[in-house]
Motif scaffolding. Structure first.
Motif, PDB file in Angstrom:
ATOM      1  N   THR A 155       0.686  -1.421  -0.089  1.00 29.00           N
ATOM      2  CA  THR A 155       0.221  -0.187   0.301  1.00 29.00           C
ATOM      3  C   THR A 155       0.942   1.188  -0.080  1.00 29.00           C
ATOM      4  OG1 THR A 155      -0.092   0.157   2.236  1.00 29.00           O
ATOM      5  CG2 THR A 155      -1.535  -1.096   1.509  1.00 29.00           C
ATOM      6  N   LEU A 156       1.880   0.871   0.062  1.00 34.78           N
ATOM      7  CA  LEU A 156       3.039   2.091  -0.271  1.00 34.78           C
ATOM      8  C   LEU A 156       3.018   3.020  -0.857  1.00 34.78           C
ATOM      9  CD1 LEU A 156       5.477   3.702   1.521  1.00 34.78           C
ATOM     10  CD2 LEU A 156       6.643   2.563   0.250  1.00 34.78           C
ATOM     11  N   LYS A 157       2.397   4.439  -0.546  1.00 31.56           N
ATOM     12  CA  LYS A 157       2.618   5.321  -2.570  1.00 31.56           C
ATOM     13  C   LYS A 157       3.604   6.047  -2.648  1.00 31.56           C
ATOM     14  CE  LYS A 157      -2.378   7.521  -0.862  1.00 31.56           C
ATOM     15  NZ  LYS A 157      -1.843   7.652   0.973  1.00 31.56           N
ATOM     16  N   GLY A 158       3.590   5.569  -4.181  1.00 33.68           N
ATOM     17  CA  GLY A 158       4.497   6.386  -5.050  1.00 33.68           C
ATOM     18  C   GLY A 158       3.961   7.298  -5.262  1.00 33.68           C
ATOM     19  N   LEU A 159       5.247   7.952  -5.954  1.00 30.60           N
ATOM     20  CA  LEU A 159       4.804   9.025  -7.262  1.00 30.60           C
ATOM     21  C   LEU A 159       5.221   8.715  -8.631  1.00 30.60           C
ATOM     22  CD1 LEU A 159       4.022  12.265  -6.739  1.00 30.60           C
ATOM     23  CD2 LEU A 159       6.364  12.355  -6.396  1.00 30.60           C
ATOM     24  N   ALA A 160       3.755   8.969  -9.093  1.00 28.65           N
ATOM     25  CA  ALA A 160       3.715   8.690 -10.231  1.00 28.65           C
ATOM     26  C   ALA A 160       4.209   9.924 -11.425  1.00 28.65           C
ATOM     27  CB  ALA A 160       2.377   8.274 -10.805  1.00 28.65           C
ATOM     28  N   GLY A 161       4.596   8.597 -12.394  1.00 28.37           N
ATOM     29  CA  GLY A 161       5.123  10.246 -13.089  1.00 28.37           C
ATOM     30  C   GLY A 161       6.846  10.655 -13.167  1.00 28.37           C
ATOM     31  N   SER A 162       7.299  11.798 -13.721  1.00 32.52           N
ATOM     32  CA  SER A 162       8.962  12.231 -14.060  1.00 32.52           C
ATOM     33  C   SER A 162       9.158  13.239 -13.939  1.00 32.52           C
ATOM     34  CB  SER A 162      10.006  10.908 -14.995  1.00 32.52           C
ATOM     35  OG  SER A 162       9.119  11.366 -16.089  1.00 32.52           O
TER      36      SER A 162
ATOM     37  N   LEU B 144      17.452 -10.132  -3.624  1.00 32.69           N
ATOM     38  CA  LEU B 144      17.261  -8.919  -4.346  1.00 32.69           C
ATOM     39  C   LEU B 144      18.917  -8.667  -3.244  1.00 32.69           C
ATOM     40  CD1 LEU B 144      13.371  -8.669  -3.421  1.00 32.69           C
ATOM     41  CD2 LEU B 144      14.356  -8.070  -5.756  1.00 32.69           C
ATOM     42  N   ASP B 145      19.578  -7.902  -3.995  1.00 30.20           N
ATOM     43  CA  ASP B 145      20.474  -7.264  -3.587  1.00 30.20           C
ATOM     44  C   ASP B 145      20.777  -5.560  -3.459  1.00 30.20           C
ATOM     45  OD1 ASP B 145      23.225  -6.899  -2.448  1.00 30.20           O
ATOM     46  OD2 ASP B 145      24.179  -7.816  -3.787  1.00 30.20           O
ATOM     47  N   GLU B 146      19.984  -5.194  -2.361  1.00 28.24           N
ATOM     48  CA  GLU B 146      19.453  -3.562  -2.380  1.00 28.24           C
ATOM     49  C   GLU B 146      18.553  -3.438  -3.531  1.00 28.24           C
ATOM     50  OE1 GLU B 146      20.864  -1.363  -0.321  1.00 28.24           O
ATOM     51  OE2 GLU B 146      22.984  -2.868   1.191  1.00 28.24           O
ATOM     52  N   PRO B 147      18.003  -3.695  -3.902  1.00 26.68           N
ATOM     53  CA  PRO B 147      16.929  -3.034  -5.497  1.00 26.68           C
ATOM     54  C   PRO B 147      16.916  -1.806  -5.864  1.00 26.68           C
ATOM     55  CG  PRO B 147      16.138  -4.717  -3.996  1.00 26.68           C
ATOM     56  CD  PRO B 147      17.094  -4.106  -3.030  1.00 26.68           C
ATOM     57  N   THR B 148      16.795  -1.641  -3.724  1.00 32.61           N
ATOM     58  CA  THR B 148      16.093   0.300  -4.479  1.00 32.61           C
ATOM     59  C   THR B 148      16.828   1.346  -3.478  1.00 32.61           C
ATOM     60  OG1 THR B 148      14.625   0.417  -2.229  1.00 32.61           O
ATOM     61  CG2 THR B 148      13.990  -0.834  -3.742  1.00 32.61           C
TER      62      THR B 148
ATOM     63  N   ALA C 193       9.603   3.259  -3.616  1.00 34.15           N
ATOM     64  CA  ALA C 193       7.516   2.960  -3.351  1.00 34.15           C
ATOM     65  C   ALA C 193       7.241   1.801  -4.609  1.00 34.15           C
ATOM     66  CB  ALA C 193       7.199   4.093  -3.366  1.00 34.15           C
ATOM     67  N   GLN C 194       7.526   2.329  -5.711  1.00 35.58           N
ATOM     68  CA  GLN C 194       7.001   2.012  -6.779  1.00 35.58           C
ATOM     69  C   GLN C 194       6.850  -0.067  -7.068  1.00 35.58           C
ATOM     70  OE1 GLN C 194       7.446   4.335 -10.611  1.00 35.58           O
ATOM     71  NE2 GLN C 194       6.296   5.979  -9.398  1.00 35.58           N
TER      72      GLN C 194
END
Lengths: 339, 264
Positions: free
Chosen positions: A282-289, B173-177, B186-187
């Motif tokens: 449920t974490l909210k990302g930020l779409a777009g760039s 997953l080695d520090e993937p983010t 987050a994405q």
């Protein structure tokens, strides 16, 4: 008059596709004793703002179209290179992200620090405190003593014994301490720290943050701390400026901004950090760039990613609201308590 | 699915220096659809352990079992087949993609290496690449682009698509983010969660960001100087770490709440 005043700074950067408008009217004032966190995503202009203060942005390809960077009242953008060199390393100290690439691997730690001390002493003889006729040997010896004292101060154990080591003999955290010691050797008034703990483990990060915090307390220097970690900002900064696509969109005392984030971008940044209460998935990302800054959109540059955007947001510069004293937000439709 | 049993790895010391024990009797397990976090500082042995699990390094002692088979005793052909079941996503999306290959070629490469197991011809590989890119949120228009044309988050998605290409059961997953902005992180974390649900993947998630670990992991192992110093359900660890090291790590974790700063 604040120690550092960045005033309506516009920076363009030449590229193959055209000129990108990378700093779009940045204004920021930092006083002694304040630690300003500058946060934002990659490419939003944090580092260029920091580099502009020490005037390390190469022109060309960059071009300052408008604005001023006043340090103690002097516009740095108008200084000649010799005068600027006297400020760097003496009154303006700098620390960069990667402690490995910022030390020369083929010189001993001590030699590199002595160089900095001698340079700072050349700009201001009180750094070593020797009479003007002092011999080169005496100056070198004093610089070496000062280097040892500084290493000791940043918490390098057995500083006198380690000063003739090479950088590879130091761990990452110790190298960053060496760079901090180097930045402080000229007793600067302003410290620009660009991601000083990003490459370090959390335990070492905590030590470095404590060190910076204590130095500000003891010496009253002003600090610009560039980071993308809001946790770091919450820990040691007195103020925070949130940058997006070349402008500061929200700024103010750290509690006001982090407890009552008002710009939709600041809120999105905070929402993207997983907390203890965030359920998985449920974490909210930020779409777009971040928008293309060569043909930067008119109006608010965040509008195309913003879920609160109004038609007016795509036209002129967004209005400024002030939810509490010193907490300023550039937004036509602010969220939070200001709404 | 993955069982690491008392793995020790000793590197001989150079020029008369003492030997270096990078791992000392490390044990951990990862089951289907389970995320296990491995947390430790630089030099704690995380990478050595991953290299052992991937079969790139031979442990000095102890066993690593994948689906009950000891990877040290497998014949080369079987090991090759096993490799398709354990994949890895690397930390740095800028360094882990070949700049001279297109997204299509990068994602198709593991399918060529494992063509005996997968049995896909060139056309079906391309179909599968398109399907994988779609799965990680990229489109067919990205097929023939080169890594430099992608942002960091998009590159990490390509790295994930490449890991998924051979239908693995376990992904390291080695520090993937850690190289990504929080908004992009987050994405990617949500994508990983989604993929885990759909394909019942097991994750060994290496990170030093305890906030991320708390968000994605069911169980956590803390590694310090080559030894597991604490192991257990993530909730329990974050509620009250039992080890000295766990307390230190949690204490050093910067909390985004200014009122909880140790400096104020």
């Amino acid at each position: 008059m604040a120690l550092l005043e960045i005033d309506d700074l516009h920076l363009f950067m030449r590229s193959f596709e055209g000129e990108a408008h990378v700093l779009n009217g940045v204004d920021l004032a930092i006083d002694r004793g304040e630690i300003w966190g500058v946060v934002g995503e990659t490419g939003c202009g944090k580092s260029l703002t920091g580099l502009s203060v020490s005037r390390l942005v190469a022109t060309p390809p960059a071009r300052y179209a408008r604005g001023a960077v006043r340090f103690d009242g002097t516009d740095l953008l108008r200084l000649d290179e010799a005068a600027m060199r006297r400020l760097r390393g003496r009154r303006i100290g700098m620390i960069f992200q990667d402690p490995t690439t910022n030390l020369n691997p083929v010189f001993r730690i001590g030699e590199q620090m002595v160089d900095v001390a001698l340079h700072a002493d050349g700009a201001d003889a009180s750094v070593l405190g020797l009479p003007s006729g002092a011999s080169r040997r005496a100056r070198k010896a004093a610089a070496r003593d000062l280097a040892i004292r500084m290493l000791d101060r940043v918490g390098i154990p057995d500083a006198a014994g380690r000063i003739d080591d090479y950088p590879h003999q130091f761990s990452g955290g110790m190298r960053q301490r060496v760079l901090i010691a180097m930045a402080l050797i000229g007793r600067p008034d302003l410290l620009v720290a660009d991601e000083p703990t990003t490459a370090l483990d959390v335990s070492v990060q905590a030590q470095i943050l404590r060190l910076i915090h204590d130095l500000v307390r003891q010496d009253g220097l002003g600090v610009m701390l560039i980071t993308h970690n809001l946790g770091v900002v919450a820990q040691i900064c007195s103020h925070v400026a949130v940058m997006y696509a070349g402008s500061i969109v929200e700024r103010g005392p750290v509690r006001a901004v982090l407890k009552n984030p008002t710009h939709p971008y600041t809120r999105a940044l905070i929402a993207a950090i997983p907390s203890a209460a965030t359920a998985r998935g449920t974490l909210k990302g930020l779409a777009g760039s971040v928008p293309n800054l060569i043909h930067a959109p008119q109006g608010c540059r965040f509008a195309n990613r913003c879920d609160r955007a109004l038609p007016a947001c795509r036209e002129g510069r967004p209005a400024t609201v002030e939810p509490s004293p010193g907490h300023r937000v550039a937004c036509n439709n602010p969220a939070g308590e200001a709404a | 699915m993955l069982v690491v049993e008392g793995v020790t790895k000793i590197y001989p010391g150079r020029r008369g220096r003492p030997d270096v024990a990078a791992l000392k009797g490390v044990s951990l397990t990862v089951g289907r659809r389970e995320s296990v976090g491995l947390v430790g500082e630089s030099g704690s042995g995380k990478t050595t352990l991953t290299r052992c699990i991937l079969g790139l390094e031979r442990p000095t002692a102890g066993r690593i079992l994948v689906d009950g088979k000891d990877i040290a005793t497998l014949p080369a052909a079987e090991m090759q087949r096993l490799r398709s079941r354990v994949q890895i996503v690397f930390q740095d999306p800028y360094a882990s993609l070949n700049p001279r290959m297109t997204a299509h070629d990068i994602v198709a490469e593991p399918m060529i290496i494992h063509r005996d197991t997968l049995g896909l011809d060139a056309r079906r590989r391309t179909d599968r690449v398109a399907e994988l890119l779609d799965l990680v949120g990229l489109g067919a228009q990205h097929l023939h682009r080169y890594p430099h044309e992608f942002s960091g988050g998009q590159r990490q998605r390509i790295g994930i698509a490449r890991a998924l290409a051979v239908n693995p059961e376990l992904i390291v997953l080695d520090e993937p983010t850690s190289a990504l902005d929080v908004s992009v992180q987050a994405q990617v974390l949500n994508l990983l969660h989604d993929l885990q649900q759909r394909f019942s993947l097991g994750y060994l998630f290496i990170s030093h960001d305890l906030g991320v670990i708390r968000y994605v992991c069911d169980r956590v192992s803390l590694i310090y100087r080559g030894e597991i110093v604490e192991e257990g359900p993530a909730e329990a660890l974050f509620a009250g770490p039992r080890s000295e090291y766990g307390r230190m790590l949690l204490g050093a974790m910067p909390d985004p709440d200014p009122d909880r700063s140790p400096f104020r």
